[in-house]
Motif scaffolding. Structure first.
Motif, mmCIF file in Angstrom:
data_model
loop_
_atom_site.group_PDB
_atom_site.id
_atom_site.type_symbol
_atom_site.label_atom_id
_atom_site.label_comp_id
_atom_site.label_asym_id
_atom_site.label_seq_id
_atom_site.Cartn_x
_atom_site.Cartn_y
_atom_site.Cartn_z
ATOM 1 N N PHE A 1 0.848 -1.197 0.000
ATOM 2 C CA PHE A 1 0.000 0.000 0.000
ATOM 3 C C PHE A 1 0.884 1.248 0.000
ATOM 4 C CE2 PHE A 1 -2.316 3.454 1.955
ATOM 5 C CZ PHE A 1 -3.625 3.333 1.490
ATOM 6 N N ALA A 2 1.887 1.253 0.872
ATOM 7 C CA ALA A 2 2.796 2.412 0.962
ATOM 8 C C ALA A 2 3.504 2.639 -0.372
ATOM 9 C CB ALA A 2 3.817 2.190 2.079
ATOM 10 N N GLN A 3 3.913 1.552 -1.015
ATOM 11 C CA GLN A 3 4.636 1.681 -2.291
ATOM 12 C C GLN A 3 3.706 2.083 -3.437
ATOM 13 O OE1 GLN A 3 6.780 -2.062 -2.503
ATOM 14 N NE2 GLN A 3 7.855 -1.583 -0.605
ATOM 15 N N ALA A 4 2.436 1.694 -3.344
ATOM 16 C CA ALA A 4 1.488 2.147 -4.370
ATOM 17 C C ALA A 4 1.452 3.675 -4.380
ATOM 18 C CB ALA A 4 0.094 1.570 -4.105
ATOM 19 N N ILE A 5 1.658 4.277 -3.224
ATOM 20 C CA ILE A 5 1.743 5.742 -3.137
ATOM 21 C C ILE A 5 3.157 6.229 -3.447
ATOM 22 C CG2 ILE A 5 1.639 7.703 -1.534
ATOM 23 C CD1 ILE A 5 -0.761 6.259 -0.182
ATOM 24 N N ALA A 6 4.147 5.665 -2.742
ATOM 25 C CA ALA A 6 5.503 6.212 -2.804
ATOM 26 C C ALA A 6 6.212 5.918 -4.120
ATOM 27 C CB ALA A 6 6.332 5.675 -1.636
ATOM 28 N N CYS A 7 5.781 4.866 -4.830
ATOM 29 C CA CYS A 7 6.370 4.578 -6.143
ATOM 30 C C CYS A 7 5.467 5.102 -7.254
ATOM 31 C CB CYS A 7 6.574 3.080 -6.352
ATOM 32 S SG CYS A 7 7.709 2.315 -5.189
ATOM 33 N N ASP A 8 4.185 4.793 -7.186
ATOM 34 C CA ASP A 8 3.343 4.988 -8.375
ATOM 35 C C ASP A 8 2.511 6.261 -8.384
ATOM 36 O OD1 ASP A 8 4.174 2.723 -9.832
ATOM 37 O OD2 ASP A 8 3.073 1.453 -8.440
ATOM 38 N N ILE A 9 2.425 6.961 -7.286
ATOM 39 C CA ILE A 9 1.722 8.251 -7.321
ATOM 40 C C ILE A 9 2.736 9.391 -7.175
ATOM 41 C CG2 ILE A 9 -0.088 9.719 -6.366
ATOM 42 C CD1 ILE A 9 -1.445 7.283 -5.165
ATOM 43 N N HIS A 10 3.337 9.474 -6.013
ATOM 44 C CA HIS A 10 4.121 10.663 -5.677
ATOM 45 C C HIS A 10 5.199 11.043 -6.697
ATOM 46 C CE1 HIS A 10 7.444 12.628 -3.351
ATOM 47 N NE2 HIS A 10 6.501 13.523 -3.358
ATOM 48 N N PRO A 11 6.067 10.103 -7.121
ATOM 49 C CA PRO A 11 7.148 10.536 -8.017
ATOM 50 C C PRO A 11 6.661 10.973 -9.403
ATOM 51 C CG PRO A 11 7.625 8.385 -7.040
ATOM 52 C CD PRO A 11 6.187 8.680 -6.773
ATOM 53 N N VAL A 12 5.454 10.562 -9.764
ATOM 54 C CA VAL A 12 4.945 10.905 -11.109
ATOM 55 C C VAL A 12 4.281 12.289 -11.088
ATOM 56 C CG1 VAL A 12 3.659 9.991 -13.092
ATOM 57 C CG2 VAL A 12 4.556 8.413 -11.389
ATOM 58 N N GLN A 13 4.137 12.865 -9.908
ATOM 59 C CA GLN A 13 3.522 14.194 -9.804
ATOM 60 C C GLN A 13 4.367 15.135 -8.954
ATOM 61 O OE1 GLN A 13 0.959 14.613 -6.270
ATOM 62 N NE2 GLN A 13 3.160 14.301 -6.126
ATOM 63 N N ASN A 14 5.649 14.815 -8.793
ATOM 64 C CA ASN A 14 6.470 15.710 -7.966
ATOM 65 C C ASN A 14 6.892 16.950 -8.768
ATOM 66 O OD1 ASN A 14 8.675 14.964 -9.483
ATOM 67 N ND2 ASN A 14 9.645 13.744 -7.895
ATOM 68 N N LEU A 15 7.508 17.861 -8.046
ATOM 69 C CA LEU A 15 7.879 19.159 -8.604
ATOM 70 C C LEU A 15 8.712 19.025 -9.874
ATOM 71 C CD1 LEU A 15 7.416 22.003 -7.263
ATOM 72 C CD2 LEU A 15 9.822 21.912 -6.620
ATOM 73 N N LYS A 16 9.658 18.086 -9.842
ATOM 74 C CA LYS A 16 10.599 17.892 -10.947
ATOM 75 C C LYS A 16 9.869 17.449 -12.221
ATOM 76 C CE LYS A 16 15.155 15.689 -11.072
ATOM 77 N NZ LYS A 16 16.053 14.844 -10.268
ATOM 78 N N VAL A 17 8.958 16.509 -12.060
ATOM 79 C CA VAL A 17 8.224 15.981 -13.217
ATOM 80 C C VAL A 17 7.273 17.048 -13.771
ATOM 81 C CG1 VAL A 17 6.416 14.321 -13.866
ATOM 82 C CG2 VAL A 17 8.469 13.541 -12.675
ATOM 83 N N LEU A 18 6.595 17.759 -12.893
ATOM 84 C CA LEU A 18 5.680 18.804 -13.369
ATOM 85 C C LEU A 18 6.466 19.924 -14.072
ATOM 86 C CD1 LEU A 18 3.041 19.014 -10.476
ATOM 87 C CD2 LEU A 18 3.135 17.464 -12.433
ATOM 88 N N ALA A 19 7.653 20.234 -13.550
ATOM 89 C CA ALA A 19 8.492 21.264 -14.200
ATOM 90 C C ALA A 19 8.893 20.795 -15.598
ATOM 91 C CB ALA A 19 9.726 21.539 -13.353
ATOM 92 N N ARG A 20 9.177 19.519 -15.727
ATOM 93 C CA ARG A 20 9.557 18.965 -17.039
ATOM 94 C C ARG A 20 8.396 19.058 -18.035
ATOM 95 N NH1 ARG A 20 14.703 17.622 -19.077
ATOM 96 N NH2 ARG A 20 14.416 16.193 -20.806
ATOM 97 N N LEU A 21 7.187 18.801 -17.543
ATOM 98 C CA LEU A 21 6.014 18.905 -18.421
ATOM 99 C C LEU A 21 5.855 20.343 -18.916
ATOM 100 C CD1 LEU A 21 3.449 16.691 -16.468
ATOM 101 C CD2 LEU A 21 4.492 16.156 -18.688
#
Lengths: 210, 210
Positions: free
Chosen positions: A96-116
């Motif tokens: 459950f923790a990894q479903a958040i920490a791997c598959d949600i959070h890193p795909v919407q963090n500051l770095k990724v949004l800046a890249r978009l």
């Protein structure tokens, strides 16, 4: 102990909750992510990913990655435990923790949004991206604990799962996600937020809060 | 035991290596990701994220998330251990694994790349995105183990770190990343690939390989 973090970083928030639950006091060293302070050479020397948080103990030992820190704290300060004893239950909590920490959070963090944004995406599509990631991920999380009576994610004691859920729901709201679609997650969040260790770790309670 | 996976899925590849190291034989149940088989209702019922892998044991217990599975296998089949004994060393190994499993892999997986295409990005920009994620992440990984003598990521025994590294380097090459920039990672990869458990888990050795 020193925690390099940022008030609004959800990974830092997870570790703040863990430290509070364990009754450990730390020196908070804020790094302003929007000003790029996490990319200063001095910080990159201890965290080459240029991400917060980073935890340093009194011997100078450095640990990166919030889940690794939390398991480290749990192994070195076992009470109260943040994982169940039974191996299968531990696996469920970690998943459950990894479903958040791997598959949600890193795909919407500051770095990724800046890249978009750099790729030319307008602001509303960037927000829509972050909303999509949170909605899809939290929908799955809702199902992962549908059969768990609660009130927390896994039973009546806070676990690594709750430490990841509470900060992620805060992100989801910031990105305009209708979290009412996730009643089981909201039940766990309400139970967690009633615990002082969670309340004291909230972003708006931090010294660097804006 | 049953492993729902896909030959080219790097998260499935990690678990295949762990199973081989532990000497466990499983029934492989392939789900063709490019055909969307991971979104079939029957599969979503056991893995609501619609991701591979999923591990089912003989009692019907289901575990999602590759790192959770690997720690579960390690706790229930302790030999050979996939994490060191010392808490700080465990944290270092987990942090390295999470730098890959949280911050590289999910940002370049099939679902995210498909979303970028839906947003109108041309194919060369989609590949550039995946290359960027791998290059940034692996650069940090190179530094995380720069002080580790090796030959594997952490010492002379395979750990969770190697289980994550070998599949990720395969992804990086597929996305055109010049992996020669990471000599320490390549040293670990070479040492790992010389071990039969790693070699037998390679994508091209799987029954569903194309």
């Amino acid at each position: 102990m020193k925690l390099h973090g940022y008030f609004r970083s959800s990974a830092s928030y997870r570790v703040r909750i863990a430290l509070n639950l364990k009754g450990l006091s730390v020196q908070h060293l804020p790094h302003h992510l929007r000003k790029g302070e996490q990319c200063a050479p001095g910080y990159l020397a201890i965290n080459p990913q240029g991400l917060v948080p980073t935890l340093e103990d009194d011997t100078g030992a450095v640990v990166t990655q919030s889940l690794a820190m939390i398991e480290w704290l749990d192994e070195t300060h076992p009470e109260p435990p943040l994982l169940p004893r039974d191996p299968l239950r531990r696996a469920k909590v970690r998943a459950f923790a990894q479903a958040i920490a791997c598959d949600i959070h890193p795909v919407q963090n500051l770095k990724v949004l800046a890249r978009l944004r750099e790729l030319g995406l307008p602001e509303e599509k960037v927000t829509a991206w972050a909303g999509w990631v949170n909605r899809e991920g939290l929908s799955a999380c809702e199902k992962l604990i549908a059969g768990e009576p609660g009130p927390l994610c896994f039973g009546d004691r806070p676990s690594l799962a709750d430490l990841c859920l509470v900060p992620q729901l805060a992100n989801a709201r910031r990105f305009g996600v209708d979290v009412n679609a996730f009643p089981r997650l909201l039940k766990a969040e309400a139970a967690a937020k009633a615990i002082k260790a969670f309340a004291d770790a909230a972003p708006d309670k931090q010294p660097d809060a804006e």
